[in-house]
Design a protein around this motif. Structure first.
Motif, short mmCIF file in Angstrom:
data_model
loop_
_atom_site.label_atom_id
_atom_site.label_comp_id
_atom_site.label_asym_id
_atom_site.label_seq_id
_atom_site.Cartn_x
_atom_site.Cartn_y
_atom_site.Cartn_z
N SER A 19 0.83 -1.22 0.00
CA SER A 19 0.00 0.00 0.00
C SER A 19 0.86 1.26 0.00
O SER A 19 0.51 2.26 -0.64
N GLN A 199 1.62 1.02 9.33
CA GLN A 199 0.27 1.57 9.30
C GLN A 199 0.29 3.11 9.33
O GLN A 199 -0.45 3.76 8.58
N THR A 200 1.12 3.67 10.19
CA THR A 200 1.22 5.13 10.28
C THR A 200 1.64 5.74 8.95
O THR A 200 1.05 6.72 8.47
N ARG A 203 -1.25 5.45 6.32
CA ARG A 203 -2.33 6.43 6.56
C ARG A 203 -1.88 7.85 6.18
O ARG A 203 -2.66 8.63 5.65
N GLN A 204 -0.63 8.16 6.46
CA GLN A 204 -0.11 9.49 6.10
C GLN A 204 -0.15 9.72 4.60
O GLN A 204 -0.30 10.85 4.13
N GLY A 206 -2.44 8.54 2.68
CA GLY A 206 -3.83 8.54 2.21
C GLY A 206 -4.45 7.18 2.01
O GLY A 206 -5.57 7.07 1.47
N VAL A 207 -3.76 6.11 2.42
CA VAL A 207 -4.33 4.77 2.30
C VAL A 207 -5.52 4.64 3.24
O VAL A 207 -5.44 4.98 4.42
N GLU A 208 -6.64 4.16 2.71
CA GLU A 208 -7.82 3.91 3.54
C GLU A 208 -7.77 2.48 4.05
O GLU A 208 -7.38 1.57 3.32
N ILE A 209 -8.17 2.29 5.30
CA ILE A 209 -8.07 0.97 5.92
C ILE A 209 -9.40 0.62 6.57
O ILE A 209 -9.95 1.39 7.36
N GLU A 210 -9.92 -0.56 6.23
CA GLU A 210 -11.16 -1.06 6.83
C GLU A 210 -10.86 -2.40 7.49
O GLU A 210 -10.37 -3.33 6.84
#
Length: 423
Positions: A19, A199-200, A203-204, A206-210
């Motif tokens: 990702s 993960q940090t 997310r920084q 712009g990856v979306e996580i569900e």
């Protein structure tokens, strides 16, 4: 219905790594994870300040995982594990000659055995591995070496680097290649520290996580269209990267039996029985590592090299390596591991803070056997007959095993997706 450039199924090390590479290039990325938390088998249990990985986990100094993590700006803290500990042979303890000093002064090997050991260690770095693709490691050891203890030691070493008890099915080439990954580092705070850093960064970017989302189906008509979740939600994507197990991939792909994915359903996972335990004090403080020479057993005090306890306890992992052909007996396996602990740390039961037994943990999603073509025949990240479908994980690509294979194939999959017109 939202449309993503890439949907990644699985939020473990491979999914998070891929990702980041994709999001760096401006791709819109969604990670769908079936569990409550990210990490998969890299999860760490924090039990009152004690950090327990799912069995023993180590990061190889010269492996692909640490190289790729550095590329992503992630630098895990930890120390090299000391494996110059005890050899357990015929219920007796001796010294493991895995360091140069202990090797020279080892009383457990004859001079002939020591010469054979030196020959083997030189082969790890210098051998022409193409000569050994179809030769069983067990057969080779038995034919090439004369000293009986030396043979046992080499087979124990093979189990250590492959995490399996299937050395007769693995080629000399595979064992030597995996040996070249270098020494092992135990990670401060457990492997969740790596998962959290990935993960940090994701997310920084712009990856979306569900999380808590089960994928029911990957829809395609030889071209990927969308994924469907178990709650009925449908999400479109130009590309889908699956980092789950081979059998999970097979269960997700629409009409999988009519595609090349059907072959992945035949792969058999490598498993082990693991005893994770924390002791307040060590009855035998000098014992921080041990390896079964005539039994497929492993013991290591990971907190000797890494910060894994807030209050000074010792976090220890014991393992019985299993064969893909055997049916394990959890009760018997646990007894063997407890007997090993009795030998190494007599009186340990008076020092227990916490323990758990994992009778059938997945070590790797497949074994690169000679019959299956070894490391060189593992599938590439591209599913050739379904455009836009890609795979990554410890069973994909030709580089390394375990986390090394997961991260190497994740990077390779991301590159393939970026080069694909479909994405």
């Amino acid at each position: 219905m939202k449309n993503y450039d890439v949907i990644i199924i699985g939020g473990g090390l491979a999914g998070l790594t891929a990702s980041i590479y994709l999001a760096r290039e401006g791709k819109s990325v969604l990670i769908v994870e079936k569990g409550k938390e990210l990490g998969g088998r890299a999860n760490t249990l924090n039990k009152n300040g004690l950090k327990f990985n799912l069995g023993p986990h180590g990061l190889f100094q010269k492996g692909a995982a640490i190289r790729i993590l550095k590329e992503l700006g992630i630098h895990p803290n930890g120390k090299v594990a000391d494996i110059s500990g005890y050899a357990v042979y015929k219920n007796k303890l001796g010294k493991l000659p895995f360091s140069f000093t202990s090797f020279l002064f080892s009383n457990s090997l004859t001079w002939k055995g020591k010469k054979e050991f030196m020959h083997f260690m030189s082969l790890i770095q210098k051998a022409d591995l193409q000569l050994f693709y179809n030769i069983s490691f067990t057969d080779w050891v038995n034919k090439q070496f004369q000293d009986e203890k030396m043979k046992r030691l080499l087979l124990a070493f093979g189990r250590l680097v492959t995490y399996s008890n299937d050395l007769s099915s693995l080629s000399v080439s595979t064992v030597l290649k995996l040996s070249q990954a270098g020494k092992v580092i135990y990670i401060d705070g457990g492997w969740n520290s790596i998962v959290n850093a990935l993960q940090t960064k994701a997310r920084q970017l712009g990856v979306e996580i569900e999380t808590n989302k089960n994928v029911k189906m990957i829809d395609h008509d030889q071209i990927v269209k969308s994924i469907s979740l178990s709650d009925g939600t449908e999400i479109k994507a130009n590309s889908v990267l699956v980092t789950s197990s081979p059998k999970e991939l097979y269960s997700m792909v629409k009409n999988a039996d009519k595609t090349s994915v059907r072959e992945f359903n035949k792969l058999i996972a490598v498993r082990a029985a693991c005893l994770d335990i924390a002791l307040k004090n060590l009855p035998n403080p000098s014992c921080n590592f041990a390896l079964g020479i005539d039994e497929p057993l492993y013991y290591s005090n990971h907190s000797h090299s890494a910060y894994l306890s807030d209050h000074g306890e010792h976090v220890i992992h014991l393992v019985k390596y299993q064969s893909i052909a055997e049916v394990n007996d959890p009760k018997h396996d646990k007894t063997e591991l407890l007997d090993l602990l009795d030998r190494l740390q007599p009186g340990w039961n008076k020092e227990v803070v916490y323990q758990r037994f994992l009778p059938n943990i997945i070590v790797a999603n497949s074994l690169p056997t000679i019959e299956n073509g070894g490391l060189e025949a593992r599938p590439s990240p591209i599913v050739s007959d379904i455009k836009g479908l890609f795979i990554a994980g410890d069973w994909v690509g030709q580089e390394g095993a375990l986390a090394n294979a997961s991260l190497a194939s994740a990077k390779q999959a991301a590159i393939c997706i970026l080069r694909s017109n479909h994405s």
